[in-house]
Design an enzyme around this catalytic site. Structure first.
Site, PDB file in Angstrom:
ATOM      1  N   CYS A   9     -50.725   2.994 -24.616  1.00  0.00           N
ATOM      2  CA  CYS A   9     -50.470   2.721 -23.188  1.00  0.00           C
ATOM      3  C   CYS A   9     -50.345   3.977 -22.321  1.00  0.00           C
ATOM      4  O   CYS A   9     -50.729   3.960 -21.159  1.00  0.00           O
ATOM      5  CB  CYS A   9     -49.273   1.797 -23.005  1.00  0.00           C
ATOM      6  SG  CYS A   9     -47.776   2.326 -23.842  1.00  0.00           S
ATOM      7  N   LYS A  53     -36.256  -3.844 -31.252  1.00  0.00           N
ATOM      8  CA  LYS A  53     -36.253  -3.158 -29.957  1.00  0.00           C
ATOM      9  C   LYS A  53     -36.382  -4.156 -28.822  1.00  0.00           C
ATOM     10  O   LYS A  53     -37.276  -5.008 -28.891  1.00  0.00           O
ATOM     11  CB  LYS A  53     -37.439  -2.192 -29.928  1.00  0.00           C
ATOM     12  CG  LYS A  53     -37.594  -1.448 -28.634  1.00  0.00           C
ATOM     13  CD  LYS A  53     -38.864  -0.670 -28.638  1.00  0.00           C
ATOM     14  CE  LYS A  53     -39.044  -0.079 -27.250  1.00  0.00           C
ATOM     15  NZ  LYS A  53     -40.335   0.497 -27.076  1.00  0.00           N
ATOM     16  N   LYS A  88     -40.593  -6.088 -31.533  1.00  0.00           N
ATOM     17  CA  LYS A  88     -40.552  -5.436 -30.218  1.00  0.00           C
ATOM     18  C   LYS A  88     -40.775  -6.500 -29.158  1.00  0.00           C
ATOM     19  O   LYS A  88     -41.813  -7.153 -29.121  1.00  0.00           O
ATOM     20  CB  LYS A  88     -41.624  -4.354 -30.139  1.00  0.00           C
ATOM     21  CG  LYS A  88     -41.670  -3.672 -28.774  1.00  0.00           C
ATOM     22  CD  LYS A  88     -42.653  -2.524 -28.746  1.00  0.00           C
ATOM     23  CE  LYS A  88     -42.680  -1.882 -27.378  1.00  0.00           C
ATOM     24  NZ  LYS A  88     -43.619  -0.753 -27.322  1.00  0.00           N
ATOM     25  N   ARG A  93     -47.188  -7.294 -20.751  1.00  0.00           N
ATOM     26  CA  ARG A  93     -47.422  -7.109 -22.187  1.00  0.00           C
ATOM     27  C   ARG A  93     -47.073  -8.355 -23.007  1.00  0.00           C
ATOM     28  O   ARG A  93     -46.895  -8.286 -24.213  1.00  0.00           O
ATOM     29  CB  ARG A  93     -46.587  -5.935 -22.699  1.00  0.00           C
ATOM     30  CG  ARG A  93     -46.817  -4.613 -21.994  1.00  0.00           C
ATOM     31  CD  ARG A  93     -46.587  -3.457 -22.942  1.00  0.00           C
ATOM     32  NE  ARG A  93     -46.308  -2.186 -22.303  1.00  0.00           N
ATOM     33  CZ  ARG A  93     -47.195  -1.442 -21.652  1.00  0.00           C
ATOM     34  NH1 ARG A  93     -48.434  -1.887 -21.510  1.00  0.00           N
ATOM     35  NH2 ARG A  93     -46.858  -0.285 -21.123  1.00  0.00           N
ATOM     36  N   GLU A 136     -42.506 -11.388 -37.962  1.00  0.00           N
ATOM     37  CA  GLU A 136     -43.079 -10.065 -37.666  1.00  0.00           C
ATOM     38  C   GLU A 136     -42.631  -9.046 -38.716  1.00  0.00           C
ATOM     39  O   GLU A 136     -43.426  -8.255 -39.225  1.00  0.00           O
ATOM     40  CB  GLU A 136     -42.627  -9.580 -36.280  1.00  0.00           C
ATOM     41  CG  GLU A 136     -43.267 -10.298 -35.103  1.00  0.00           C
ATOM     42  CD  GLU A 136     -44.701  -9.839 -34.843  1.00  0.00           C
ATOM     43  OE1 GLU A 136     -45.202  -8.974 -35.585  1.00  0.00           O
ATOM     44  OE2 GLU A 136     -45.320 -10.364 -33.899  1.00  0.00           O
ATOM     45  N   ARG A 145     -41.213   3.664 -18.761  1.00  0.00           N
ATOM     46  CA  ARG A 145     -42.565   3.624 -18.206  1.00  0.00           C
ATOM     47  C   ARG A 145     -42.717   4.613 -17.057  1.00  0.00           C
ATOM     48  O   ARG A 145     -43.800   5.143 -16.824  1.00  0.00           O
ATOM     49  CB  ARG A 145     -42.932   2.199 -17.798  1.00  0.00           C
ATOM     50  CG  ARG A 145     -43.086   1.311 -19.043  1.00  0.00           C
ATOM     51  CD  ARG A 145     -43.470  -0.111 -18.712  1.00  0.00           C
ATOM     52  NE  ARG A 145     -43.362  -0.939 -19.916  1.00  0.00           N
ATOM     53  CZ  ARG A 145     -43.418  -2.263 -19.914  1.00  0.00           C
ATOM     54  NH1 ARG A 145     -43.596  -2.915 -18.769  1.00  0.00           N
ATOM     55  NH2 ARG A 145     -43.317  -2.942 -21.037  1.00  0.00           N
ATOM     56  N   CYS A 159     -51.641  -1.446 -24.290  1.00  0.00           N
ATOM     57  CA  CYS A 159     -51.463  -0.816 -25.598  1.00  0.00           C
ATOM     58  C   CYS A 159     -52.662  -1.014 -26.525  1.00  0.00           C
ATOM     59  O   CYS A 159     -52.517  -0.920 -27.748  1.00  0.00           O
ATOM     60  CB  CYS A 159     -50.187  -1.339 -26.250  1.00  0.00           C
ATOM     61  SG  CYS A 159     -48.734  -1.157 -25.213  1.00  0.00           S
ATOM     62  N   TYR A 204     -31.282   7.868 -26.328  1.00  0.00           N
ATOM     63  CA  TYR A 204     -31.278   8.991 -25.379  1.00  0.00           C
ATOM     64  C   TYR A 204     -29.891   9.610 -25.272  1.00  0.00           C
ATOM     65  O   TYR A 204     -29.730  10.654 -24.665  1.00  0.00           O
ATOM     66  CB  TYR A 204     -31.783   8.504 -24.009  1.00  0.00           C
ATOM     67  CG  TYR A 204     -33.152   7.864 -24.098  1.00  0.00           C
ATOM     68  CD1 TYR A 204     -34.297   8.645 -24.216  1.00  0.00           C
ATOM     69  CD2 TYR A 204     -33.295   6.469 -24.128  1.00  0.00           C
ATOM     70  CE1 TYR A 204     -35.549   8.060 -24.342  1.00  0.00           C
ATOM     71  CE2 TYR A 204     -34.538   5.871 -24.253  1.00  0.00           C
ATOM     72  CZ  TYR A 204     -35.661   6.673 -24.364  1.00  0.00           C
ATOM     73  OH  TYR A 204     -36.901   6.091 -24.504  1.00  0.00           O
ATOM     74  N   CYS A 216     -49.179   4.687 -30.026  1.00  0.00           N
ATOM     75  CA  CYS A 216     -49.521   3.611 -29.091  1.00  0.00           C
ATOM     76  C   CYS A 216     -50.610   4.119 -28.159  1.00  0.00           C
ATOM     77  O   CYS A 216     -50.977   5.287 -28.206  1.00  0.00           O
ATOM     78  CB  CYS A 216     -48.300   3.167 -28.294  1.00  0.00           C
ATOM     79  SG  CYS A 216     -48.553   1.536 -27.539  1.00  0.00           S
TER      80      CYS A 216
HETATM   81  C1  PBG Z   1     -44.961   2.303 -25.878  1.00  0.00           C
HETATM   82  C2  PBG Z   1     -43.480   2.284 -25.872  1.00  0.00           C
HETATM   83  C3  PBG Z   1     -42.600   1.774 -24.909  1.00  0.00           C
HETATM   84  C4  PBG Z   1     -41.309   2.126 -25.334  1.00  0.00           C
HETATM   85  C5  PBG Z   1     -41.442   2.787 -26.542  1.00  0.00           C
HETATM   86  N1  PBG Z   1     -42.790   2.870 -26.869  1.00  0.00           N
HETATM   87  C6  PBG Z   1     -42.849   1.082 -23.634  1.00  0.00           C
HETATM   88  C7  PBG Z   1     -43.510  -0.222 -23.595  1.00  0.00           C
HETATM   89  O1  PBG Z   1     -43.770  -0.875 -24.601  1.00  0.00           O
HETATM   90  O2  PBG Z   1     -43.837  -0.619 -22.473  1.00  0.00           O
HETATM   91  C8  PBG Z   1     -40.031   1.844 -24.599  1.00  0.00           C
HETATM   92  C9  PBG Z   1     -38.893   2.771 -24.896  1.00  0.00           C
HETATM   93  C10 PBG Z   1     -37.779   2.719 -23.933  1.00  0.00           C
HETATM   94  O3  PBG Z   1     -37.735   1.902 -22.991  1.00  0.00           O
HETATM   95  O4  PBG Z   1     -36.868   3.545 -24.096  1.00  0.00           O
HETATM   96  N2  PBG Z   1     -45.594   1.099 -26.125  1.00  0.00           N
END
Ligand code: PBG
Length: 321
Positions: free
Chosen positions: A118, A244, A191, A213, A229, A201, A126, A309, A116
């Protein structure tokens, strides 16, 4: 009385014999944050029990992950240098590239990299910005370049999380052209634009500097759109599709399981983790029990892979059983 469903609940022996869904260590993937610098192992305040590591400090945690029996990790880079084009995301000596080389050198873990922009862009979006809009088609070239640089560093699989249209195809083509036919793609297919990413973040320093986003990540009211998707990502060559976040989206996982035959990953995201941690700290819930219930329910909904996590804690408990 003909049916007494309680007969198969009478004690733990029979309960475990009839149990339909059981969590395994092999289901889990552990996310790791890697930072630039030296001698760094700092706890992430919003993700208690998880740390940011500099590359020289990775050995210990990697050994531990392997010993616990976890098979895969997902690498996130936290770079020092940011610019409009996310240049530091695809340089040979970028933070993810260095981390991947080190991990592959010292372990047999399956290494997946988050692809990504970002964390790497000054504006925190992104992709490439044109007239305050994330421009889809010019971003594709960058996303593919980032994926290729991860493959060159030794990544086993790349995981695009940008939500641009056509990224899986762009990545697949560039990887194949460069001889990386066996490097897989785990696409963050469904996502959602979610408030559950807050703690991440903070951890990755990837907040958008303007706007949000929602012009690229999905609207949380939609599930049929998620199926589109996923369908497109599969057509473009994704090996694993992802939903996600996980917990508020168990229906999306279930719909995906019922409609597609690809492996499904679910991302138990940072906000879901932080809520459990905070409630446990207050003494409102039993953390260990809640975590098993949550992760098992994600698997029951249809996920084959859970990115979480909690992975280390859960693996420790599963191992000592
Ligand atoms: C990057 C990304 C994000 C997460 C995973 N890859 C953040 C976002 O899209 O803002 C989030 C993972 C998490 O909250 O544990 N684009």
């Amino acid at each position: 009385m003909i049916y007494r469903t309680r007969r198969t609940r009478i004690n733990e022996n029979i309960r475990s014999i009839v149990r339909e869904t059981v969590l395994n260590i092999e289901d889990l993937i552990y996310p790791i944050f890697v930072v630039e610098g030296e001698g760094i192992k700092e706890e992430i305040p919003s993700l208690e029990g998880n740390f940011r590591y500099s590359v020289d400090k990775l050995d210990e945690i990697i050994k531990e992950i392997e010993e616990l029996g976890i098979r895969g990790v997902l690498i996130f880079g936290v770079p020092k240098y940011k610019d409009e084009f996310g240049t530091s995301a695809y340089v040979e000596d970028g933070i993810v590239q260095k981390a991947v080389r080190r991990i592959k050198e010292i372990s047999n873990l399956f290494v997946i990299t988050d692809v990504c922009m970002c964390q790497y862009t000054s504006h925190g979006h992104c992709g490439i910005i044109k007239n305050e809009y994330v421009d889809n088609d010019s971003t594709l070239e960058y996303i593919a370049k980032i994926a290729l640089s991860h493959a060159k560093a030794g990544a086993d699989m790349v995981a695009p999380s940008d939500m641009m249209d056509g990224r899986v195809k762009a990545i697949r083509s560039l990887l194949d052209e460069n001889g990386f036919k066996n490097v897989g793609i785990m696409s963050y297919s469904a996502k959602y634009a979610s408030s559950f990413y807050g703690p991440f973040r903070e951890a990755a320093d990837s907040k958008p500097q303007f706007g949000d986003r929602r012009s690229y990540q999905m609207d949380y009211g939609n599930i049929r759109e998620a199926m589109r998707e996923i369908e497109y990502d599969i057509e473009e060559g994704a090996d694993i599709v992802m939903v996600k976040p996980a917990l508020s989206y168990l229906d999306v996982i279930r719909w995906t399981r019922d409609r597609f035959n690809h492996p499904i990953a679910a991302y138990n995201v940072s906000g879901e983790y932080a809520m459990v941690k905070a409630a446990a700290k207050m003494g409102y819930i039993d953390e260990e029990k809640i975590v098993f219930e949550i992760l098992t329910s994600i698997k029951r909904a249809g996920a084959d892979i859970i990115i979480t996590y909690h992975a280390l804690d859960v693996a420790r408990r599963l191992k000592s059983r």
